[in-house]
Design a protein around this motif. Sequence first.
Motif, PDB file in Angstrom:
ATOM      1  N   VAL A  48      -8.112 -20.725 -18.648  1.00  0.00           N
ATOM      2  CA  VAL A  48      -7.155 -19.642 -18.897  1.00  0.00           C
ATOM      3  C   VAL A  48      -7.390 -19.046 -20.285  1.00  0.00           C
ATOM      4  O   VAL A  48      -7.385 -17.822 -20.471  1.00  0.00           O
ATOM      5  CB  VAL A  48      -5.704 -20.153 -18.746  1.00  0.00           C
ATOM      6  N   VAL A  49      -7.634 -19.902 -21.251  1.00  0.00           N
ATOM      7  CA  VAL A  49      -7.878 -19.428 -22.618  1.00  0.00           C
ATOM      8  C   VAL A  49      -9.203 -18.682 -22.683  1.00  0.00           C
ATOM      9  O   VAL A  49      -9.317 -17.651 -23.357  1.00  0.00           O
ATOM     10  CB  VAL A  49      -7.838 -20.610 -23.611  1.00  0.00           C
ATOM     11  N   GLU A  50     -10.193 -19.191 -21.975  1.00  0.00           N
ATOM     12  CA  GLU A  50     -11.484 -18.502 -21.962  1.00  0.00           C
ATOM     13  C   GLU A  50     -11.358 -17.109 -21.332  1.00  0.00           C
ATOM     14  O   GLU A  50     -11.935 -16.146 -21.818  1.00  0.00           O
ATOM     15  CB  GLU A  50     -12.515 -19.338 -21.213  1.00  0.00           C
ATOM     16  N   GLN A  51     -10.597 -17.005 -20.244  1.00  0.00           N
ATOM     17  CA  GLN A  51     -10.385 -15.705 -19.606  1.00  0.00           C
ATOM     18  C   GLN A  51      -9.662 -14.753 -20.556  1.00  0.00           C
ATOM     19  O   GLN A  51      -9.994 -13.575 -20.649  1.00  0.00           O
ATOM     20  CB  GLN A  51      -9.573 -15.863 -18.313  1.00  0.00           C
ATOM     21  N   ALA A  52      -8.685 -15.271 -21.282  1.00  0.00           N
ATOM     22  CA  ALA A  52      -7.965 -14.442 -22.244  1.00  0.00           C
ATOM     23  C   ALA A  52      -8.916 -13.919 -23.319  1.00  0.00           C
ATOM     24  O   ALA A  52      -8.834 -12.753 -23.722  1.00  0.00           O
ATOM     25  CB  ALA A  52      -6.832 -15.242 -22.882  1.00  0.00           C
ATOM     26  N   GLY A  53      -9.820 -14.769 -23.776  1.00  0.00           N
ATOM     27  CA  GLY A  53     -10.800 -14.338 -24.770  1.00  0.00           C
ATOM     28  C   GLY A  53     -11.704 -13.240 -24.240  1.00  0.00           C
ATOM     29  O   GLY A  53     -11.993 -12.263 -24.945  1.00  0.00           O
ATOM     30  N   ARG A  54     -12.146 -13.396 -22.990  1.00  0.00           N
ATOM     31  CA  ARG A  54     -12.985 -12.354 -22.383  1.00  0.00           C
ATOM     32  C   ARG A  54     -12.212 -11.044 -22.244  1.00  0.00           C
ATOM     33  O   ARG A  54     -12.745  -9.961 -22.477  1.00  0.00           O
ATOM     34  CB  ARG A  54     -13.497 -12.821 -21.021  1.00  0.00           C
ATOM     35  N   ASP A  55     -10.932 -11.143 -21.867  1.00  0.00           N
ATOM     36  CA  ASP A  55     -10.103  -9.945 -21.720  1.00  0.00           C
ATOM     37  C   ASP A  55      -9.944  -9.207 -23.045  1.00  0.00           C
ATOM     38  O   ASP A  55     -10.002  -7.980 -23.102  1.00  0.00           O
ATOM     39  CB  ASP A  55      -8.729 -10.299 -21.152  1.00  0.00           C
ATOM     40  N   VAL A  56      -9.737  -9.960 -24.104  1.00  0.00           N
ATOM     41  CA  VAL A  56      -9.572  -9.339 -25.426  1.00  0.00           C
ATOM     42  C   VAL A  56     -10.866  -8.624 -25.824  1.00  0.00           C
ATOM     43  O   VAL A  56     -10.836  -7.498 -26.323  1.00  0.00           O
ATOM     44  CB  VAL A  56      -9.172 -10.399 -26.483  1.00  0.00           C
ATOM     45  N   LYS A  57     -11.995  -9.272 -25.583  1.00  0.00           N
ATOM     46  CA  LYS A  57     -13.282  -8.654 -25.936  1.00  0.00           C
ATOM     47  C   LYS A  57     -13.538  -7.382 -25.125  1.00  0.00           C
ATOM     48  O   LYS A  57     -14.129  -6.432 -25.624  1.00  0.00           O
ATOM     49  CB  LYS A  57     -14.424  -9.643 -25.712  1.00  0.00           C
ATOM     50  N   ARG A  58     -13.098  -7.361 -23.873  1.00  0.00           N
ATOM     51  CA  ARG A  58     -13.292  -6.185 -23.022  1.00  0.00           C
ATOM     52  C   ARG A  58     -12.299  -5.083 -23.334  1.00  0.00           C
ATOM     53  O   ARG A  58     -12.439  -3.964 -22.863  1.00  0.00           O
ATOM     54  CB  ARG A  58     -13.105  -6.557 -21.546  1.00  0.00           C
ATOM     55  N   GLY A  59     -11.271  -5.392 -24.105  1.00  0.00           N
ATOM     56  CA  GLY A  59     -10.277  -4.390 -24.454  1.00  0.00           C
ATOM     57  C   GLY A  59      -9.200  -4.213 -23.408  1.00  0.00           C
ATOM     58  O   GLY A  59      -8.583  -3.152 -23.339  1.00  0.00           O
ATOM     59  N   VAL A  60      -8.965  -5.229 -22.592  1.00  0.00           N
ATOM     60  CA  VAL A  60      -7.930  -5.144 -21.557  1.00  0.00           C
ATOM     61  C   VAL A  60      -6.572  -4.991 -22.230  1.00  0.00           C
ATOM     62  O   VAL A  60      -6.256  -5.691 -23.188  1.00  0.00           O
ATOM     63  CB  VAL A  60      -7.962  -6.397 -20.645  1.00  0.00           C
ATOM     64  N   LYS A  61      -5.773  -4.065 -21.737  1.00  0.00           N
ATOM     65  CA  LYS A  61      -4.466  -3.777 -22.317  1.00  0.00           C
ATOM     66  C   LYS A  61      -3.463  -4.887 -21.996  1.00  0.00           C
ATOM     67  O   LYS A  61      -3.430  -5.402 -20.883  1.00  0.00           O
ATOM     68  CB  LYS A  61      -3.943  -2.447 -21.767  1.00  0.00           C
ATOM     69  N   ASP A  62      -2.649  -5.227 -22.976  1.00  0.00           N
ATOM     70  CA  ASP A  62      -1.589  -6.212 -22.796  1.00  0.00           C
ATOM     71  C   ASP A  62      -0.496  -5.594 -21.929  1.00  0.00           C
ATOM     72  O   ASP A  62       0.070  -4.563 -22.275  1.00  0.00           O
ATOM     73  CB  ASP A  62      -1.020  -6.623 -24.154  1.00  0.00           C
ATOM     74  N   THR A  63      -0.218  -6.200 -20.788  1.00  0.00           N
ATOM     75  CA  THR A  63       0.787  -5.653 -19.874  1.00  0.00           C
ATOM     76  C   THR A  63       2.113  -6.387 -19.954  1.00  0.00           C
ATOM     77  O   THR A  63       3.008  -6.150 -19.147  1.00  0.00           O
ATOM     78  CB  THR A  63       0.281  -5.705 -18.425  1.00  0.00           C
ATOM     79  N   SER A  64       2.241  -7.277 -20.927  1.00  0.00           N
ATOM     80  CA  SER A  64       3.521  -7.967 -21.060  1.00  0.00           C
ATOM     81  C   SER A  64       4.574  -6.988 -21.584  1.00  0.00           C
ATOM     82  O   SER A  64       4.256  -5.912 -22.080  1.00  0.00           O
ATOM     83  CB  SER A  64       3.396  -9.151 -22.020  1.00  0.00           C
ATOM     84  N   LYS A  65       5.780  -7.340 -21.459  1.00  0.00           N
ATOM     85  CA  LYS A  65       6.879  -6.485 -21.911  1.00  0.00           C
ATOM     86  C   LYS A  65       7.426  -6.946 -23.260  1.00  0.00           C
ATOM     87  O   LYS A  65       8.573  -6.699 -23.590  1.00  0.00           O
ATOM     88  CB  LYS A  65       8.011  -6.492 -20.874  1.00  0.00           C
ATOM     89  N   SER A  66       6.598  -7.635 -24.042  1.00  0.00           N
ATOM     90  CA  SER A  66       7.089  -8.204 -25.293  1.00  0.00           C
ATOM     91  C   SER A  66       7.575  -7.141 -26.276  1.00  0.00           C
ATOM     92  O   SER A  66       8.613  -7.302 -26.915  1.00  0.00           O
ATOM     93  CB  SER A  66       6.013  -9.066 -25.950  1.00  0.00           C
ATOM     94  N   VAL A  67       6.843  -6.033 -26.407  1.00  0.00           N
ATOM     95  CA  VAL A  67       7.242  -4.987 -27.349  1.00  0.00           C
ATOM     96  C   VAL A  67       8.578  -4.380 -26.928  1.00  0.00           C
ATOM     97  O   VAL A  67       9.495  -4.204 -27.746  1.00  0.00           O
ATOM     98  CB  VAL A  67       6.147  -3.902 -27.443  1.00  0.00           C
ATOM     99  N   GLU A  68       8.705  -4.083 -25.636  1.00  0.00           N
ATOM    100  CA  GLU A  68       9.947  -3.501 -25.133  1.00  0.00           C
ATOM    101  C   GLU A  68      11.111  -4.474 -25.269  1.00  0.00           C
ATOM    102  O   GLU A  68      12.219  -4.084 -25.628  1.00  0.00           O
ATOM    103  CB  GLU A  68       9.789  -3.080 -23.665  1.00  0.00           C
ATOM    104  N   MET A  69      10.857  -5.728 -24.989  1.00  0.00           N
ATOM    105  CA  MET A  69      11.918  -6.735 -25.096  1.00  0.00           C
ATOM    106  C   MET A  69      12.335  -6.926 -26.550  1.00  0.00           C
ATOM    107  O   MET A  69      13.520  -7.056 -26.848  1.00  0.00           O
ATOM    108  CB  MET A  69      11.463  -8.066 -24.495  1.00  0.00           C
TER     109      MET A  69
END
Length: 76
Positions: A48-69
């Motif tokens: 899961v952590v490795e996938q997150a690292g790959r996503d960050v490198k690819r520039g995948v947008k964060d879809t969590s609602k943390s900013v809105e919350m």
Amino acid sequence: MPAKEPREQRSRPGEANTPKDDSVEASLELPHERDQAVDMTNAKPNPVVEQAGRDVKRGVKDTSKSVEMDRAYKKL
């Protein structure tokens, strides 16, 4: 309420503290030492952590609602 004084740790009645007890106590790690120990982590990388690292490198947008919350909670 006043803070309680910590009690002195004593051996059981009739039992003396042995050198073996002292050596065992000296070898025990404190909680923060256990947390920082390398051998406490799994030897295999977490997928899961490795996938997150790959996503960050690819520039995948964060879809969590943390900013809105965060914004909603700050209004309260």
